[in-house]
Write a protein that holds these residues in place. Structure first.
Motif, PDB file in Angstrom:
ATOM      1  N   GLY D 150       0.826  -1.210   0.000  1.00  0.00           N
ATOM      2  CA  GLY D 150       0.000   0.000   0.000  1.00  0.00           C
ATOM      3  C   GLY D 150       0.852   1.248   0.000  1.00  0.00           C
ATOM      4  N   ASP D 151       0.246   2.387  -0.280  1.00  0.00           N
ATOM      5  CA  ASP D 151       0.992   3.644  -0.253  1.00  0.00           C
ATOM      6  C   ASP D 151       1.555   3.897   1.149  1.00  0.00           C
ATOM      7  OD1 ASP D 151      -2.075   3.968  -0.239  1.00  0.00           O
ATOM      8  OD2 ASP D 151      -1.402   5.688   0.943  1.00  0.00           O
ATOM      9  N   LEU D 175       6.856  -5.010  -7.494  1.00  0.00           N
ATOM     10  CA  LEU D 175       6.140  -4.368  -6.389  1.00  0.00           C
ATOM     11  C   LEU D 175       4.900  -3.703  -6.965  1.00  0.00           C
ATOM     12  CD1 LEU D 175       9.436  -3.804  -5.384  1.00  0.00           C
ATOM     13  CD2 LEU D 175       8.066  -3.034  -3.466  1.00  0.00           C
ATOM     14  N   VAL D 176       3.758  -4.200  -6.589  1.00  0.00           N
ATOM     15  CA  VAL D 176       2.503  -3.611  -7.049  1.00  0.00           C
ATOM     16  C   VAL D 176       1.998  -2.693  -5.944  1.00  0.00           C
ATOM     17  CG1 VAL D 176       0.127  -4.066  -7.727  1.00  0.00           C
ATOM     18  CG2 VAL D 176       1.968  -5.590  -8.486  1.00  0.00           C
ATOM     19  N   VAL D 177       2.062  -1.408  -6.196  1.00  0.00           N
ATOM     20  CA  VAL D 177       1.661  -0.438  -5.183  1.00  0.00           C
ATOM     21  C   VAL D 177       0.215  -0.042  -5.421  1.00  0.00           C
ATOM     22  CG1 VAL D 177       2.210   1.748  -4.076  1.00  0.00           C
ATOM     23  CG2 VAL D 177       4.035   0.414  -5.173  1.00  0.00           C
ATOM     24  N   GLU D 178      -0.636  -0.451  -4.520  1.00  0.00           N
ATOM     25  CA  GLU D 178      -2.043  -0.023  -4.610  1.00  0.00           C
ATOM     26  C   GLU D 178      -2.152   1.299  -3.857  1.00  0.00           C
ATOM     27  OE1 GLU D 178      -5.094  -3.420  -4.668  1.00  0.00           O
ATOM     28  OE2 GLU D 178      -3.471  -4.289  -3.497  1.00  0.00           O
ATOM     29  N   ASN D 179      -1.983   2.367  -4.603  1.00  0.00           N
ATOM     30  CA  ASN D 179      -2.009   3.698  -3.997  1.00  0.00           C
ATOM     31  C   ASN D 179      -3.445   4.194  -3.950  1.00  0.00           C
ATOM     32  OD1 ASN D 179      -1.838   6.330  -3.245  1.00  0.00           O
ATOM     33  ND2 ASN D 179      -0.212   6.887  -4.691  1.00  0.00           N
ATOM     34  N   ASN D 180      -4.080   3.944  -2.816  1.00  0.00           N
ATOM     35  CA  ASN D 180      -5.487   4.353  -2.673  1.00  0.00           C
ATOM     36  C   ASN D 180      -5.615   5.678  -1.934  1.00  0.00           C
ATOM     37  OD1 ASN D 180      -4.880   3.624  -0.096  1.00  0.00           O
ATOM     38  ND2 ASN D 180      -6.274   1.868  -0.002  1.00  0.00           N
ATOM     39  N   GLY D 181      -4.488   6.381  -1.811  1.00  0.00           N
ATOM     40  CA  GLY D 181      -4.554   7.746  -1.282  1.00  0.00           C
ATOM     41  C   GLY D 181      -4.719   7.827   0.219  1.00  0.00           C
ATOM     42  N   ILE D 182      -4.663   6.693   0.897  1.00  0.00           N
ATOM     43  CA  ILE D 182      -4.910   6.737   2.337  1.00  0.00           C
ATOM     44  C   ILE D 182      -4.285   5.517   3.009  1.00  0.00           C
ATOM     45  CG2 ILE D 182      -7.125   5.493   2.215  1.00  0.00           C
ATOM     46  CD1 ILE D 182      -8.169   7.569   4.338  1.00  0.00           C
ATOM     47  N   ALA D 183      -3.897   5.686   4.259  1.00  0.00           N
ATOM     48  CA  ALA D 183      -3.446   4.565   5.086  1.00  0.00           C
ATOM     49  C   ALA D 183      -4.283   4.610   6.355  1.00  0.00           C
ATOM     50  CB  ALA D 183      -1.966   4.690   5.418  1.00  0.00           C
ATOM     51  N   GLN D 184      -5.155   3.669   6.483  1.00  0.00           N
ATOM     52  CA  GLN D 184      -6.075   3.601   7.618  1.00  0.00           C
ATOM     53  C   GLN D 184      -6.911   4.886   7.691  1.00  0.00           C
ATOM     54  OE1 GLN D 184      -4.663   1.057  10.493  1.00  0.00           O
ATOM     55  NE2 GLN D 184      -6.135   1.501  12.080  1.00  0.00           N
ATOM     56  N   SER D 185      -6.405   5.935   8.349  1.00  0.00           N
ATOM     57  CA  SER D 185      -7.153   7.196   8.352  1.00  0.00           C
ATOM     58  C   SER D 185      -6.308   8.342   7.813  1.00  0.00           C
ATOM     59  CB  SER D 185      -7.570   7.541   9.793  1.00  0.00           C
ATOM     60  OG  SER D 185      -6.437   7.966  10.534  1.00  0.00           O
ATOM     61  N   GLU D 239       2.612   1.259 -10.004  1.00  0.00           N
ATOM     62  CA  GLU D 239       1.800   2.022  -9.047  1.00  0.00           C
ATOM     63  C   GLU D 239       0.424   2.230  -9.656  1.00  0.00           C
ATOM     64  OE1 GLU D 239       3.366   5.915  -8.281  1.00  0.00           O
ATOM     65  OE2 GLU D 239       1.655   6.512  -7.025  1.00  0.00           O
ATOM     66  N   LEU D 240      -0.579   1.767  -8.960  1.00  0.00           N
ATOM     67  CA  LEU D 240      -1.942   1.970  -9.443  1.00  0.00           C
ATOM     68  C   LEU D 240      -2.630   2.996  -8.567  1.00  0.00           C
ATOM     69  CD1 LEU D 240      -1.436  -1.496  -9.465  1.00  0.00           C
ATOM     70  CD2 LEU D 240      -3.135  -1.017 -11.243  1.00  0.00           C
ATOM     71  N   LEU D 241      -3.117   4.061  -9.195  1.00  0.00           N
ATOM     72  CA  LEU D 241      -3.907   5.024  -8.428  1.00  0.00           C
ATOM     73  C   LEU D 241      -5.300   4.433  -8.291  1.00  0.00           C
ATOM     74  CD1 LEU D 241      -2.979   8.596  -9.644  1.00  0.00           C
ATOM     75  CD2 LEU D 241      -1.990   7.172  -7.853  1.00  0.00           C
ATOM     76  N   THR D 242      -5.638   4.074  -7.070  1.00  0.00           N
ATOM     77  CA  THR D 242      -6.902   3.379  -6.885  1.00  0.00           C
ATOM     78  C   THR D 242      -7.682   4.037  -5.756  1.00  0.00           C
ATOM     79  OG1 THR D 242      -7.871   1.179  -6.603  1.00  0.00           O
ATOM     80  CG2 THR D 242      -5.814   1.601  -5.438  1.00  0.00           C
ATOM     81  N   HIS D 243      -8.783   3.449  -5.384  1.00  0.00           N
ATOM     82  CA  HIS D 243      -9.732   4.162  -4.533  1.00  0.00           C
ATOM     83  C   HIS D 243     -10.349   3.198  -3.550  1.00  0.00           C
ATOM     84  CE1 HIS D 243      -9.286   7.538  -7.303  1.00  0.00           C
ATOM     85  NE2 HIS D 243      -9.185   6.579  -8.215  1.00  0.00           N
TER      86      HIS D 243
END
Ligand SMILES: Cc1ncc(C[n+]2csc(CCOP(=O)(O)OP(=O)(O)O)c2C)c(N)n1
Ligand SMILES: Cc1ncc(C[n+]2csc(CCOP(=O)(O)OP(=O)(O)O)c2C)c(N)n1
Ligand SMILES: [Mg+2]
Ligand SMILES: [Mg+2]
Lengths: 312, 341, 341, 312
Positions: D150-151, D175-185, D239-243
């Motif tokens: 994760g990010d 390395l597949v980075v699921e960058n969902n713009g957040i880590a926990q909170s 890196e995937l910009l995801t949600h």
């Protein structure tokens, strides 16, 4: 690969002030004296000399003031002497004699004095320095924390954790990377992928590459950078391509003669001697004698003491 | 005295690694500055990279990462031995050891073999200072799935390492740095007074005795790093104090093979455990607990623990001595226990 | 029963942090997801970032790094409290704790105060699985310079944290995750049968007793996380088995204040120590060692240790129960010790 | 800041094969069922659903074969289902029922099956995956190890240690980075300085940024990259910009409604439903029913067993 090690002969040195030259030579002769004493079995334990890298802390000296925090590492004698000009306290520490800056408990690698600290676990003090910088940013704006890091120490995850937080929180933290092309016995190219500058950019941190080994030039390049850290409170990386002229610790230099020769070719010491023979030989002789006196004086002291409340 | 001069511990270790590498094409060695000509900070890996350049890797300074890489090799069915330059730095691999390598053996609901050994040059008396002199064994006692061994001059390292790897459990091997230059014992003979043999399965515990292995005033149990010192003390006790002290040296520190020790301990009824660790939560406390519950009523006095002080380990030799366990500390303890009631 | 309903442990902790932050402008809180509205994974830091946004920092996922940053703050004369989201992850900060924060208090040849507390939500019984349920206290016993405390429903956390910080020694505070929603005890009253008071300096050890604090068949010593369970067992023992069991709950696990416990233990001569840690190298073993040597001849039976099995901690509740220490385990141990000889 | 989260509406989806759509929907309904059961108190412990991110492992599925190793993390149900299409085994694991893939010992976050492994400590498996890749490079060239990160997990030093070694040793590690713009909170911008792409470049590692959430498009972008890793044996970052459409675990979404709304606007689910209503509703209904059956069936099973030698 990281910034290529230049094979070209370094540019000629500029004339140093007597004070700078004295400090450089003090460090040089201090380190030589240690190796000498180890060779004669008068020291035990371990030590890591900064032969060839003396100019780094000397260049930085007037750019730092007593309010700044300096975090040194295993190769820290030069860092200490540039800050305190106290060969007696340091030698007593290494020898475990009275007057030792840490009573002989810390030894060569573990020193704390005022706002100067060194410790022996690589990478560990990068986050610590970030914590200090966090405090300075709030309580003493304009001051900074400076941490020395070797090229090999970029193997440690702790350095990245620190860099990330320093960048996020805009901390007045300067990482001074003494890239001497080797970690103990391992060349940079086989322990560090990519480049050190790339690491700075990855975190959005400014990076300055310094290739000169001339104290004046290095200082001139560093001055505006440190100024900026104080003014803007943001982390900064400075990478100095430098050259380890001696062994990693004592008697453990397994480099090929050509490699050692190449490091020697970059050594400021011989080149300065050639460029400014008169100034050099006078000061060289003076510092050699001074260090010999220090060795004699400190060797005559009784063992350091550590008791009572000081045991913590 | 007509004894053959045995190899040094560091040579025994080095030869063990050579033999293991030759026998197992799936074995890898990883660590900082391992390759020749440097051959490791303590020269344990000398000559290995020349023979197996693909399987002997000098790594970056990344203690956590390299134990992780070794865990990956183990997971893929290979074997791996990691050298941590100073055991103090195994702290940086604590997560990989506790939460990955050890857990993986069981947390997926079935046994997963993890052939992984982390070698840890350990201990003080070399003036390396507070962060290069510790004995961290105790911090790893009681991690499910993990075994702890310590190098001793009585235990051949080829056998020890082979057994550790074959067990399929990750293990730490502690190697007293002062021991490296000592000689291995051989042929059941310690000196003109003392003999040794082995107890328990796999000859796990060395027993060092005078005259009669079934007769003694006190038993001194030590991990391998203290074996030479324990023998020295036993000799002094005999010659100076007329006390017959048997020494037991288990190669595996954890899990503890208490059963192998019990007959000796029960016969003597007087037990001292000595180790170099600083005070608190020691290996000896765990051993003492087992002995107190198993031999209640048989022990004449409580098990006595001897260890270093509750203190950082200073650099200067004269200060280091005031913290680290000394022969005189062990001597005094055995004397008190042997005569106490 | 007329007892006032006391606050929950999580509220007591939260209020303690509010009070400490208000009192000490040099105190910082660091940890993952601490700030509002999230307020931390277990909501212990709720409302703090709103009041002190500069001194309550949500950090990246960097357990080692943030303990290092906190060490830097401490070095600079500030105070810092770090929250590690699950105590299993404190393994990632082992080096900073062992080799920096603890060492710094003494390795520079003079005392250096380090006002640093690392809070560790600990233990199982919540179905979080093998890497989120451990009790790592034992791995930190015997680190020179470091103190260990555990949250208990008998000890006000404001006093505990204030004392930890004031000591100038870095400390870990273990917080049983199940305890968070339990209520604090108040006014010396546990229930209609049991009362409590305190022993030792700083009221460090809570003593829970029936009828007469000087009379009991057995003493059960537990860290705070087991206090509620110990009281429950003591109640059952009284009602079902007619055994009078006194419970002692030291707030500080290390260094051990054995002196405060000894009179109770000596009177009873029968001692059980229970904790949630898995087997081996436990806190209890260290305590037992102290008791065995100090009360040799007075103890009627050896100190009995109760802990979880030597196993990973499974996720599913029905399996987790087979590993983690259960009330019935403690009950059985006390019964045996109370009647044994 | 890392690659800016696009505010622009995502481009329209392309038509998926029935098989891909089924797999996406299987994951979606599996996750929804879990949240539902938690809500009803039928599950205990914790879980992290991948709502909104299902397309990542689905896009990767045909690009991996059974010989490749996959390292998943806490948010791993989609990764598992895309590899094994085994909702029964996974649900049984989460519920602790018979047929559980790890006997209920590991639970949602700790799963090992063949060459698939997940564990609950962030960043820890990056070096492990590098170790596996080291073996593959030698013993099974052409195969690779893939690790999901994760990010927020870029806060952990372990990731950098792994990346450095993977680059130095040219390991077939993705390395597949699921960058969902957040880590926990915590939003990415306050836990990650610089950019993820910059991290790749710092180590001399290739980096591909994928912004699409359309399975076909993502797959087409990833295919040549994985091919290259197999052919050349070198690490790669994707890196995937995801949600993240759902909460971090259960009921702990403290984002503002606008933020959640924005994540929802990117959700492939609603957009696909709008673009291909017929295909969607048929398959959606089928998978919903299928998952309901799975839940019913597994809920009826007895508790899992774990004894004897399996206890290790
Ligand atoms: C965590 C840790 N690992 C290993 C060591 C042993 N060690 C001391 S210095 C050194 C090499 C450091 O290389 P570099 O950072 O390039 O600094 P240099 O020695 O070249 O000045 C090593 C491996 C250590 N002190 N700490
Ligand atoms: C070492 C470690 N620290 C903290 C946690 C708790 N935790 C689990 S997931 C998570 C956030 C991870 O963020 P990210 O990497 O962005 O993945 P995401 O949850 O967004 O998929 C945290 C803090 C953990 N599991 N491991
Ligand atoms: Mg270097
Ligand atoms: Mg994320």
């Amino acid at each position: 690969m990281t910034a290529t090690r230049t094979e070209a002969p370094p540019t000629g040195p500029t004339r140093l002030t007597d004070a700078d030259l004295d400090l450089l030579l003090l460090i040089r002769h201090f380190e030589l004296a240690l190796l000498d004493m180890f060779g004669r079995g008068e020291l035990h334990g371990t030590t890591h000399t900064c032969l060839g890298q003396e100019y780094v802390p000397v260049a930085l000296r007037p750019l730092l003031d007593d309010g700044d925090h300096v975090f040194s590492n295993h190769r820290g004698h030069g860092h200490y002497l540039a800050r305190f000009a106290d060969p007696h306290g340091l030698l007593a520490e290494v020898m475990g004699r009275q007057g030792a800056v840490c009573h002989g408990v810390g030894g060569s690698q573990h020193i704390l004095r005022d706002r100067y600290l060194s410790t022996g676990v690589q990478g560990e003090s990068a986050p610590v320095a970030a914590g200090v910088a966090l405090h300075l940013k709030r309580a003493e704006p304009g001051r900074l924390a400076l941490v020395y890091v070797g090229d090999g120490t970029w193997g440690e995850g702790a350095v990245y954790e620190a860099l990330n937080m320093a960048a996020l929180w805009e901390l007045p933290l300067v990482l001074v990377v003494e890239n001497n092309g080797i970690a103990q016995s391992t060349p940079t190219g086989v322990q560090l992928a990519g480049s050190i500058g790339g690491r700075a950019r990855a975190f959005g941190v400014d990076h300055l590459l310094v290739t000169s080994t001339d104290t004046n030039t290095v200082r001139a390049e560093l001055a505006p950078v440190l100024r900026r850290v104080r003014d803007r409170s943001a982390p900064q990386m400075v990478e100095l391509l430098t050259h380890r002229v001696g062994p990693h610790s004592k008697g453990d230099d397994s480099r090929r003669p050509e490699e050692i020769g190449q490091a020697r070719a970059h050594d400021w010491y011989g080149r300065y001697a050639a460029a400014f023979p008169e100034q050099f030989s006078e000061h060289d002789e003076r510092q050699r004698r001074y260090v010999a006196d220090v060795v004699r004086e400190v060797s005559g002291r009784p063992a350091s003491r550590w008791d009572g409340v000081d045991r913590g | 005295m007509g004894l053959t001069v045995a190899e040094r511990v560091v040579e025994n270790l080095n030869q063990a690694l050579h033999a293991l590498m030759a026998d197992d094409p799936g074995l890898h060695l990883l660590g900082e500055d391992l390759v020749d000509p440097y051959g490791g900070a303590f020269k344990v890996t000398r000559g290995l990279s020349g023979r197996w350049p693909d399987r002997v890797l000098s790594t970056p300074l990344s203690e956590g990462g390299i134990v992780g890489v070794a865990g990956g090799l183990a997971l893929a069915g290979q074997s791996a031995i990691v050298e941590i330059m100073f055991s103090d730095f195994v702290a940086l691999a604590f997560d990989q050891i506790l939460n990955f390598a050890s857990k993986s053996t069981a947390m997926y609901g079935r046994p997963v073999p993890m052939r992984l050994v982390v070698r840890c040059p350990t201990g003080g008396n070399r003036g390396y200072g507070p962060t290069h002199s510790q004995s961290p064994q105790k911090h790893f006692v009681g991690i499910p799935g993990l075994t702890l061994h310590e190098v001793s001059p009585f235990h051949d390292n080829h056998a020890v390492l082979a057994r550790m790897l074959a067990s399929g459990r990750p293990g730490l091997l502690f190697e007293d740095k002062v021991l490296y230059t000592n000689r291995m014992y051989a042929d059941g003979v310690v000196d003109e007074l003392f003999r040794y043999d082995y107890l328990g399965p796999d000859a796990g515990t060395a027993r060092i005795w005078v005259d009669d292995p079934e007769q003694c005033d006190c038993v001194l149990v030590v991990p391998g790093g203290l074996a030479g010192r324990a023998v020295r003390v036993a000799r002094e006790l005999l010659l100076r104090d007329d006390i017959v002290c048997q020494v037991l040296v288990p190669s595996r520190l954890w899990p503890l093979d208490v059963d192998a020790l019990l007959p000796s301990l029960a016969r003597a009824g007087r037990v001292v455990v000595a180790e170099e660790s600083t005070a608190g939560g020691t290996w000896g406390a765990e051993l003492a607990q087992a002995v107190h519950s198993r031999l209640w009523g048989t022990l004449r006095v409580p098990v006595r623990l001897v260890h270093s002080a509750d203190s950082v380990i200073p650099t200067a030799a004269h200060l280091e001595r005031t913290v680290l366990v000394q022969d005189t500390d062990i001597h005094r303890a055995v004397k008190e226990v042997a005569s106490g009631d």
